[in-house]
Design an enzyme around this catalytic site. Sequence first.
Site, PDB file in Angstrom:
ATOM      1  N   LYS A   1     -58.790 118.314 -12.373  1.00 61.06           N
ATOM      2  CA  LYS A   1     -59.481 117.361 -11.494  1.00 61.06           C
ATOM      3  C   LYS A   1     -60.785 117.931 -10.973  1.00 61.06           C
ATOM      4  CE  LYS A   1     -56.242 114.004 -10.683  1.00 61.06           C
ATOM      5  NZ  LYS A   1     -55.471 113.092  -9.905  1.00 61.06           N
TER       6      LYS A   1
ATOM      7  N   LYS B   1     -53.355 112.458 -21.860  1.00 59.55           N
ATOM      8  CA  LYS B   1     -52.407 111.618 -21.129  1.00 59.55           C
ATOM      9  C   LYS B   1     -53.002 110.237 -20.828  1.00 59.55           C
ATOM     10  CE  LYS B   1     -51.897 111.992 -16.656  1.00 59.55           C
ATOM     11  NZ  LYS B   1     -51.584 112.269 -15.246  1.00 59.55           N
TER      12      LYS B   1
ATOM     13  N   LYS C   1     -54.798 106.354 -15.162  1.00 59.27           N
ATOM     14  CA  LYS C   1     -55.431 105.225 -14.475  1.00 59.27           C
ATOM     15  C   LYS C   1     -56.937 105.273 -14.613  1.00 59.27           C
ATOM     16  CE  LYS C   1     -52.144 105.951 -10.730  1.00 59.27           C
ATOM     17  NZ  LYS C   1     -51.921 107.195  -9.996  1.00 59.27           N
TER      18      LYS C   1
HETATM   19  P1  TYM Z   1     -49.552 109.928 -10.213  1.00 58.87           P
HETATM   20  O1  TYM Z   1     -49.912 108.884  -9.224  1.00 58.87           O
HETATM   21  O2  TYM Z   1     -50.635 110.562 -11.004  1.00 58.87           O
HETATM   22  O3  TYM Z   1     -48.483 109.381 -11.237  1.00 58.87           O
HETATM   23  C1  TYM Z   1     -47.317 108.696 -10.799  1.00 58.87           C
HETATM   24  C2  TYM Z   1     -46.104 109.045 -11.622  1.00 58.87           C
HETATM   25  O4  TYM Z   1     -46.252 108.586 -12.961  1.00 58.87           O
HETATM   26  C3  TYM Z   1     -46.120 109.679 -13.844  1.00 58.87           C
HETATM   27  N1  TYM Z   1     -47.098 109.468 -14.932  1.00 58.87           N
HETATM   28  C4  TYM Z   1     -46.815 109.510 -16.229  1.00 58.87           C
HETATM   29  N2  TYM Z   1     -45.657 109.702 -16.886  1.00 58.87           N
HETATM   30  C5  TYM Z   1     -45.704 109.675 -18.233  1.00 58.87           C
HETATM   31  N3  TYM Z   1     -46.838 109.464 -18.945  1.00 58.87           N
HETATM   32  C6  TYM Z   1     -48.017 109.263 -18.331  1.00 58.87           C
HETATM   33  N4  TYM Z   1     -49.130 109.058 -19.027  1.00 58.87           N
HETATM   34  C7  TYM Z   1     -48.037 109.274 -16.899  1.00 58.87           C
HETATM   35  N5  TYM Z   1     -49.018 109.102 -15.971  1.00 58.87           N
HETATM   36  C8  TYM Z   1     -48.425 109.231 -14.769  1.00 58.87           C
HETATM   37  C9  TYM Z   1     -46.429 110.912 -13.036  1.00 58.87           C
HETATM   38  O5  TYM Z   1     -45.843 112.067 -13.584  1.00 58.87           O
HETATM   39  C10 TYM Z   1     -45.823 110.547 -11.701  1.00 58.87           C
HETATM   40  O6  TYM Z   1     -44.433 110.753 -11.702  1.00 58.87           O
HETATM   41  N6  TYM Z   1     -48.762 113.748  -7.154  1.00 58.87           N
HETATM   42  C11 TYM Z   1     -48.190 112.528  -7.707  1.00 58.87           C
HETATM   43  C12 TYM Z   1     -47.820 111.531  -6.628  1.00 58.87           C
HETATM   44  C13 TYM Z   1     -46.940 112.108  -5.579  1.00 58.87           C
HETATM   45  C14 TYM Z   1     -45.584 112.461  -5.724  1.00 58.87           C
HETATM   46  C15 TYM Z   1     -45.192 112.991  -4.446  1.00 58.87           C
HETATM   47  C16 TYM Z   1     -44.670 112.398  -6.762  1.00 58.87           C
HETATM   48  C17 TYM Z   1     -47.335 112.388  -4.316  1.00 58.87           C
HETATM   49  N7  TYM Z   1     -46.273 112.930  -3.639  1.00 58.87           N
HETATM   50  C18 TYM Z   1     -43.921 113.463  -4.220  1.00 58.87           C
HETATM   51  C19 TYM Z   1     -43.377 112.876  -6.525  1.00 58.87           C
HETATM   52  C20 TYM Z   1     -43.017 113.403  -5.280  1.00 58.87           C
HETATM   53  C21 TYM Z   1     -49.197 111.923  -8.638  1.00 58.87           C
HETATM   54  O7  TYM Z   1     -50.371 112.174  -8.571  1.00 58.87           O
HETATM   55  O8  TYM Z   1     -48.671 111.030  -9.493  1.00 58.87           O
END
Ligand code: TYM
Length: 336
Positions: free
Chosen positions: A118, A200, A203
Amino acid sequence: MENSAVQKKKILSGIKPSGDLTLGSYLGAIKNWVELSDEYDCFYMMADMHAITVRQTPADLRRRTLSQLAQYIACGLDPKKNTMFIQSHVSAHAELSWVLNCYTMFGELSRMTQFKDKSAKNATNINAGLFTYPVLMASDILVYQADLVPVGEDQKQHVELTRDIANRFNGVYGDTFTIPEPFIPKTGARIMSLQEPQNKMSKSEQDNGGCVCLLDKPEAIMKAFKRAVTDSDTCVRFDTKNKPGISNLMQIYSVITNKSFEQIENEFASRGYGDFKTAVGEAVVELLRPVREQTEKLIADKAYLESVYKEGAERAAYVANKTLRKVYKRVGFVAK
Ligand code: TYM
């Protein structure tokens, strides 16, 4: 709910409303949230505090946070069974995060691959929040004493750091935090971009056709799959190294239809990529159709959404504040 909830193990997970929810988030995380929600006492949040580590337009962030809640419900999460809330509504997350910052090492945070990625992408805004983001994530998890954290593979390193922080704190002050386990699906843990299958699906690439969002219309979904980058071969075969595009489509098709890679290879043995892409696109369209339709209805009912997130925050704060009080006592803060 209260009595049985006391017995059940806990889950916490969340998604940043920094963009629209993608097929990757659905297959890597939300699908499992729904499947685990009977067995566990579940806390699912809109991680709005995490979202601002990258600049957001305020009105968009607000709209996406509410739309994300509607999509959680539309994906099958029942607000009566699951605690759904907005992260910034439960101040214990930020409060615990400060304490845990003092038990997390600079070197540990420097090794986080997501921070490195990032900061490379946002070279003009490498802010301290981006750096300490995993500590806030650890607080999200530990403040609920979560046993399990269902996430995609990209979040595994953050859950491992959470375990290290919890173990360090427990080592100094005695048992305070439950040590959480990541729950990462065998298939679907890393859905790749449809345009650059070595990266990956995320968004941030909504505009180049690499990403499918849960609210996309059928025509847009079919177009994205028909245009998906594959290879010059014609054989549908799982081989992530040499055929990343086709392997990604096979993963998507496999998670949705529950068919094994071998069954998929047989099904499309004498058919071209065109047929296969159409079949995957159609499977995704049918998966997402009810989610989109239900979300549209829910978004129109603002009062209902408000009742869900308010009740959710109240329930979440009750649990989170208990942990916070315990932590404050352990570190030596004078009780109020
Ligand atoms: P974030 O918002 O980037 O993604 C949300 C969730 O979706 C999963 N994910 C994917 N899984 C498979 N293939 C993909 N291309 C893909 N893109 C996203 C991510 O692994 C995630 O599970 N830091 C986290 C948000 C968060 C969180 C937490 C998660 C904040 N606090 C506490 C668990 C526990 C994040 O940025 O996810």
